[in-house]
Structures are given as C-alpha cells and as structure tokens.
Enzyme design. Structure first.
Site, PDB file in Angstrom:
ATOM      1  CG  ASN A   1     -21.928  -1.482   3.985  1.00  0.00           C
ATOM      2  OD1 ASN A   1     -22.752  -2.334   4.283  1.00  0.00           O
ATOM      3  ND2 ASN A   1     -21.275  -0.783   4.893  1.00  0.00           N
TER       4      ASN A   1
ATOM      5  CG  LEU B   1     -21.945  14.980  -5.053  1.00  0.00           C
ATOM      6  CD1 LEU B   1     -22.450  16.417  -5.002  1.00  0.00           C
ATOM      7  CD2 LEU B   1     -22.096  14.417  -6.461  1.00  0.00           C
TER       8      LEU B   1
ATOM      9  CG  HIS C   1     -27.717   7.775   0.196  1.00  0.00           C
ATOM     10  ND1 HIS C   1     -28.003   6.942   1.247  1.00  0.00           N
ATOM     11  CD2 HIS C   1     -26.367   7.734   0.063  1.00  0.00           C
ATOM     12  CE1 HIS C   1     -26.883   6.419   1.729  1.00  0.00           C
ATOM     13  NE2 HIS C   1     -25.880   6.894   1.015  1.00  0.00           N
TER      14      HIS C   1
ATOM     15  CG  HIS D   1     -15.369   3.562  -4.643  1.00  0.00           C
ATOM     16  ND1 HIS D   1     -14.928   4.285  -3.554  1.00  0.00           N
ATOM     17  CD2 HIS D   1     -16.513   2.954  -4.249  1.00  0.00           C
ATOM     18  CE1 HIS D   1     -15.768   4.110  -2.551  1.00  0.00           C
ATOM     19  NE2 HIS D   1     -16.735   3.316  -2.938  1.00  0.00           N
TER      20      HIS D   1
ATOM     21  CG  ASP E   1     -25.284   4.316  -1.241  1.00  0.00           C
ATOM     22  OD1 ASP E   1     -24.463   5.245  -1.087  1.00  0.00           O
ATOM     23  OD2 ASP E   1     -25.218   3.249  -0.608  1.00  0.00           O
TER      24      ASP E   1
ATOM     25  CG  HIS F   1     -28.199   2.248   2.239  1.00  0.00           C
ATOM     26  ND1 HIS F   1     -28.178   1.784   3.526  1.00  0.00           N
ATOM     27  CD2 HIS F   1     -27.123   3.070   2.127  1.00  0.00           C
ATOM     28  CE1 HIS F   1     -27.140   2.295   4.155  1.00  0.00           C
ATOM     29  NE2 HIS F   1     -26.490   3.089   3.340  1.00  0.00           N
TER      30      HIS F   1
ATOM     31  CG  ASP G   1     -24.320   6.627   3.979  1.00  0.00           C
ATOM     32  OD1 ASP G   1     -25.004   5.645   4.288  1.00  0.00           O
ATOM     33  OD2 ASP G   1     -23.669   6.704   2.926  1.00  0.00           O
TER      34      ASP G   1
ATOM     35  N   PRO H   1     -16.540  -0.444  -0.874  1.00  0.00           N
ATOM     36  CG  PRO H   1     -17.831  -0.240   1.066  1.00  0.00           C
ATOM     37  CD  PRO H   1     -16.411  -0.122   0.547  1.00  0.00           C
TER      38      PRO H   1
END
Lengths: 421, 302
Positions: free
Chosen positions: A271, A54, A51, A302, A298, A225, A145, A316
């Site tokens: 999240n 990229l 998970h 950002h 995960d 998750h 996802d 998130p």
C-alpha cells in the site's frame, strides 16, 4: 579505528585513496590505518531512508530495531527513519525515545524516529508533536503512515503547528472513502481478479489538496511513496509554483507492476499498490528530473502467517532495505551522482539529519559512507536476508551491485559484505 | 486435461466443449433408475465451504456421490483470520487426509489459487469472493446449448451487478471462449471501469433486449444501495429489472436465466421467473451434470 580505502572511486570518479580517521574523512595519510582494497568499488555517502518500518515495539516477531538496523547497514544505509505505526504507536516522547535508544544500542545505523501526527494514528486529535520534537529523539518528521491524515482541517493545523520547530508532515496520501476495502490498483487487472480497486485518484486527490494547504499556510510537506503518473503531474505543477513539497518513491514502484497480483501471492500486496507500466515509467522520469526527490524503501517486514494466507487477509508491505540500491542500479544504471542525491543527500536534508549525505571529497566530512561493487550480479535469496521477515517480492531475481562495506561515523558496520555485529 | 479449475480462463474451447459433452452423457444417467456411476470409487472429494451456500454445496455433493466418490463436507464458516486455523493449515490437514479433489467456496478472491499451492489434489473453484464461479458458467453454457442448440454466435446479455459478480466474470470468459457475444448491462456504477474487451457494455437494457438470444439476470444485493451504487431498489428495478413488458421485447426464442438465489420483484418479476422462457430450475438440474463432468475429467475418472 582508522581506515584507508585504497583505490576507491568516489561517485564513479577516478580511483583515489580515502582515509577515515576519528570518525571523519581525512585528507592526510593516517598511521596504522587498516587498508581495504577498494579497487573497483564505488564510494557513496551512506544511504538514508526516510521511510522504514522497524516494527518495534509491538511486532518483534516481524522485525526489531536490531534486525532492521542490520538489514539497513547491509543495504548500505547509515540512517533510517522509523515509522510511527508501532504498538504502542510512536505518538509520545516516551515511545520515540525508546525507539531512538534501541537504535543507539544496536549501533549499526542512526535510527531516527518519526512521530505520529495524531494520537493512536486515529486521525482525530493531534499528538504532542512538540514534546516529541524536544525529546532526546529530536523528532522532525511526523507521519500517520499506513493511514492518511484525511481530515483537511487537522492536516492544515498539523502543517502549521510543526513550523515552530522546523518539522515536516509526511503524508500517506490515500483518500479513505475512495479506498474502502481496496486490495490492489484499480484497473484491468483488478477487474479480472475480482479484487477491490485502489484508484489512482485516491492518491492524487489528497496530494492535490495537501499541496494547496501547504501553499496556503507556507509549510513544508513531504509526500510518502508516490505511486501514480497523475501524482507526478500534481507535484510537478506544485513545485513549479514554489510550493515547499518533497516526495519519495519506493524501489518497488520503480520496478514492479500490478500484473504481479495475477497469482494472488500476497508478497506483491503493498500500500499504495503496485501500479501500471505507464505509472512506473512516469515515476522513473520524475526521479530523474527531480519532481520526486528521494527513493525511500517503505521497508515493511511481515511475519510469515501475515503473508501465507488469502490475498485479502494479508498485510500490505514488502521488504526493501537490502535490495533498494541494487534495484535503483538496475533501473538507472551507474548514475552515481543521481543515486547519491536521491538516496542520501536529499533524504538527509529532508529528515534534517546533519552528518549524513556529506561530501566525501572534503576533509572533515563525517565518515558515513558505503562501498559498492557494481560489477557483481546477485540472485535475491530470501533466506539470506538479515531482516527477521522474508516478504521480499524480488526472490529469485538477479540484481546488480553488492554492498561491500558500510561505515557509520568512521566505524565499520559492514565489512566484506557482512555485518560486523 | 487440466489439473485445477480455478478460473474459466483455465479452459480453452476444446476442454470446455469436452466438459459440456461429458455433462450431456452424465445427464442421460439421471433418467435411469440407478443414477450412480462407479467412476470415482475410492476417491475422496472434499467440499471446503467458507461461505454458506447450500445450493452449490449440495450440487457438488450430489455430483461426487453419483460418481461414487467419498465426500467429506468441511464447513469452515467465518474468516480464517478472525478465528480458527488458517487456510494453509486447513489445506495441509486435507492433504494429510488424502483429498483427491478440494471444492472450495470462499469469500476471498483468489483463495482457490492459494489453496492449489498447498494441496496435491485438484482444486475446483466453487465461487471465490468477487472473482469467479467457473462451474456456474459451465452450467449456464450447458443450459444455453441445450435450449438453443449452439453457443457460437449467440448474443448474451448479462444484466446487473457485474462489478461484484463472480458469475459474470466466469461467464464473460467462458462464453467468449466458446464464440458467444456478451454484452453486460447495468448502471455505470456496477460495471467495472476497465472491463475486458471480451464484452460490450451498455447502460440501456431496453435497447439490448430485442437483439439478445439470452438474458442473464444477476442477483443485486440491496446492501449496494447503502453504498450509493444506486439510489433505491425501486429505481433499480425500474431501470434494470426484467418485468413482463420487457420480456415481450425479447425475440421469440430467447431465454431468461438467473444463477439464483433470486430477488423476486427486484431484478426479476415473479411472472418472468416462472415463465416458460425461464431456465432457472433447469440450471439447477444441469448444475449436477456439469459438476459430475468436471470432477470426472479433473480426477481422470475411468
């Protein structure tokens, strides 16, 4: 290139010499092998992340396949599964092949694309899953996802459809009506902070439904998750009944709690959201006893402006690739067999990644491995991370373990703690 | 003195009491012909309003002007994400202009906390999302104290949409700090599941009224109806509205409060809003005094 890892401890066993030649583990000394002093280092099969975000194509300002691959290799990974929520969405053979090709070009980890379940992640129409499966990218995991496949009929069909090519649906379990406007875990802290709550039941209800659907149609299900104690109990019961379900937990859900939202710093917005201490404890036990199969990062880079803003406007997600192993080490200590299983062997099996998660004591095993120095304590410095983004929630934390070297099919991707390219 | 007022939790009992006492001195001013004090001459107070709220803005504006501060009104309507500059860039702009205090109203909970990271001056929360509205709680406490003579031991019922109310959150914190006993009342859908132990919960307004010194009615937005928090305005009003028969259940001395703006006929009947028991207009007047006290103390006025 051939290597001799001198005095290495394979999964914490007594020191030995490990030879790598022609891309595999060799049981015979190899002439001219480069000697790496591995005294005090522990060899693990290369980590596998089922998970990872990229961000390429679409948000190359946050991460690229290249920068994400470097972060992965530095974190001890030899394979990552790239989530489909790119722009354009990875819902066609063309996009998954592009991501796969970019991964090959970067050449630091195997980048295995995940395909979207539905066109545009919109939850309405099934994407061409078969085309993605038979593409060069050879997709086996499908996931929307970021969004839940909430429509029960569509979820049932997707679970059934991928049986034809041994695929698996990885569900982001979030009942959308119960989480409208949700900003953080619903509880005492969300009430105090005036942030709309994301109730645990919104995750648990979808997992409960999906394990029943998977049982009904005899399909495999993977749950992304997992974040609540209640979800663990639903999974425990399903597994006891023989449902073919696997589940992942993130490093941050194994360590952090919703109290961290108190300063409204969106670096802690994710999240599913950070939950309570009770949930963290339940997730740790579930990973130990196997109800949860794998640790998945995960990893969600950002851009600065998407985090340096009001909590409600922030995106998130948190970085994970470079800190996952240190966090698991800090939580569970040097339980190397457990770590190898939950971070390499089991994820490779779920993703169908042959050649990863192999037995390092056997000659002929593909030489996908990482070397860890567990004696080193390091302070997380966001500026030092290889990811293009800086949104780590662990800044300033002291964590155990340093990734010294990583090998992908016998070639070093990391040496002396630095990426080779 | 504290630097920022982001939450009523920033106030301990001594600080809160000092603000209320200072507000009383400020109120004495308003009886004079010249209502102005030179305390904040040369200081700059920015009103940064991301939400329309004329009443709160003019209350802060009047407060700052009576203290002789320079006031800049910065209306930044619309979200910082969808259009215009980010909160951080706005903060840096205000910083460059030398704002000594920024009064912020924002639809996002926690925006004042974020802002305080980016400006050197004081930050005053004038209402942030569904989080808090601490100066409203201070003016409410001030009003209770001036009407009833004390706060310690007062029984206060806060009635309505507690879930989405920043007024309720700040009042629960401040009133419990000052020794009052708070009961929140409303339909279970509008009471948070995990409310602090600083307040009691009741779903039955009629049972709570006879034992209340203060009943504070919260504004209930009719939009909540569409989201299934309650079936209809009529049913809400019947179960949780304060009408004349319910007013009679209150003890003789009890007062009725509302932070405004009111939905007359919904959470409060017009006869109740206009009755002598009601402190609604008084609250507005007290708002200026309390905000003067807050600005004066935060900016170390002399």
């Amino acid at each position: 290139m051939a290597y001799l890892l001198k005095g290495v401890s394979i999964l914490g066993a007594s020191p030995t010499d490990l030879y790598i030649a022609d891309g595999v583990i060799s049981d015979k000394p190899v002439d001219g092998a480069e000697v790496i002093d591995a005294a005090g280092l522990v060899a693990l099969p290369g980590l596998v992340d089922v998970h990872t975000h990229l961000r390429e194509p679409g948000r190359e300002d946050a991460e690229t396949v290249d920068t994400g691959s470097r972060a992965a290799a530095l974190g001890g990974y030899t394979a990552v599964c790239a989530m489909a929520n790119t722009s354009p969405v990875a819902d066609t053979a063309g996009v998954v092949e592009q991501v796969w090709r970019l991964g090959r070009e970067a050449g630091l980890v195997d980048v295995q694309p995940i395909g979207a379940v539905t066109v545009g992640l919109a939850g309405k129409q099934m994407a061409e899953l078969g085309a993605m499966a038979t593409s060069a990218a050879n997709v086996r995991i499908f996931s929307d996802d970021g969004f839940c496949v909430a429509d029960p009929k569509l979820m049932r069909r997707a679970l059934e459809y991928v049986k034809a090519f041994d695929g698996v649906i990885a569900q982001h379990a979030e009942e959308p009506r119960l989480t409208e406007g949700a900003q953080m875990h619903e509880g005492e802290v969300s009430t105090r902070l005036g942030l709309t709550g994301w109730p645990a039941v919104a995750e648990e209800a979808i997992i409960a439904r999906d394990v029943l659907l998977a049982e009904h149609v005899g399909s495999r299900l993977h749950v992304c998750h997992v974040s609540t104690a209640g979800s663990v109990e639903v999974l425990r019961q399903a597994k006891a009944r023989g449902v073919r379900v696997t589940a992942e937990v993130t490093p941050h859900h194994l360590l952090l709690t919703d109290e961290l939202a108190a300063g409204y710093d969106p670096v802690f917005k994710v999240n599913p959201p950070l939950r309570t201490r009770k949930d963290v404890e339940a997730l740790r036990r579930a990973l130990l006893d196997g109800v949860i199969d794998v640790v998945a990062t995960d990893h969600a880079p950002h851009a600065v402006q998407d985090k340096e803003c009001e909590w409600s406007y922030a995106r998130p997600g948190m970085l994970g690739l470079e800190t996952a192993l240190p966090i698991v080490l800090s939580v569970f200590g040097p339980q190397w067999d457990l770590i190898a299983d939950r971070m390499s062997i089991a994820p490779a099996r779920i993703a169908g990644l042959d050649g990863h998660g192999g037995d390092l004591t056997k000659a002929g095993t593909p030489a996908n491995l990482t070397l860890v120095d567990p004696s080193v304590q390091r302070v997380v410095d966001p500026a030092e991370l290889a990811s293009r983004s800086r949104n780590t929630p662990y800044a300033g934390m002291t964590l155990p373990g340093r990734i010294v070297a990583t090998f992908l099919r016998g070639e070093a991707t990391v040496l002396d703690g630095k990426a080779v390219k | 003195m504290i630097k920022h007022l982001r939450s009523a939790a920033d106030l301990d009992a001594d600080t809160a009491t000092l603000i209320l006492d200072t507000a009383a001195e400020m109120a004495a001013l308003s009886g004079r012909e010249v209502k102005k004090l030179p305390a904040l001459r040369g200081r700059t107070v920015v009103n940064l309003f991301y939400e329309d709220s004329t009443r709160t803005r003019i209350s802060f504006e009047a407060a700052a002007k009576r203290l002789s501060a320079d006031v800049i009104n910065f209306s930044a309507k619309g979200s910082s994400v969808s259009k215009g500059e980010s909160l951080k860039d706005t903060a840096l702009t205000l910083q460059a202009m030398g704002a000594d205090a920024v009064v912020i109203r924002h639809s996002a909970s926690g925006a004042p906390h974020r802002l305080a990271n980016w400006v050197e001056g004081s930050v005053v929360n004038a209402g942030d999302g569904t989080h808090e509205h601490p100066t409203q709680a201070l003016l409410d406490a001030y009003t209770m104290r001036s009407r009833l003579g004390r706060l310690d031991g007062l029984k206060v019922a806060i009635v309505g949409d507690v879930l989405h109310s920043r007024v309720a959150r700040s009042n629960i914190l401040l009133l419990s700090t000052l020794g009052a006993r708070v009961t929140v009342v409303g339909p279970p859908t509008l009471i948070p599941l995990d409310l602090t132990d600083k307040a009691q919960v009741s779903y039955d307004l009629d049972a709570v009224l006879p034992d209340s010194d203060v009943v504070m009615m919260l504004r209930v937005q009719t939009e909540r109806m569409q989201d299934s928090y309650f079936p209809s305005a009529r049913e809400y009003s019947r179960r949780y509205g304060l009408d004349v028969p319910r007013l009679r259940k209150l003890p003789e001395h009890a007062i009725v409060m509302h932070p405004g703006p009111m939905n007359r006929g919904m959470e409060i009947a017009p006869e109740v809003a206009d009755s002598p028991r009601s402190t609604i207009v008084e609250q507005v007047a007290n708002g200026v005094s309390v905000r003067m006290a807050v600005l004066y103390l935060l900016l170390g006025g002399k």
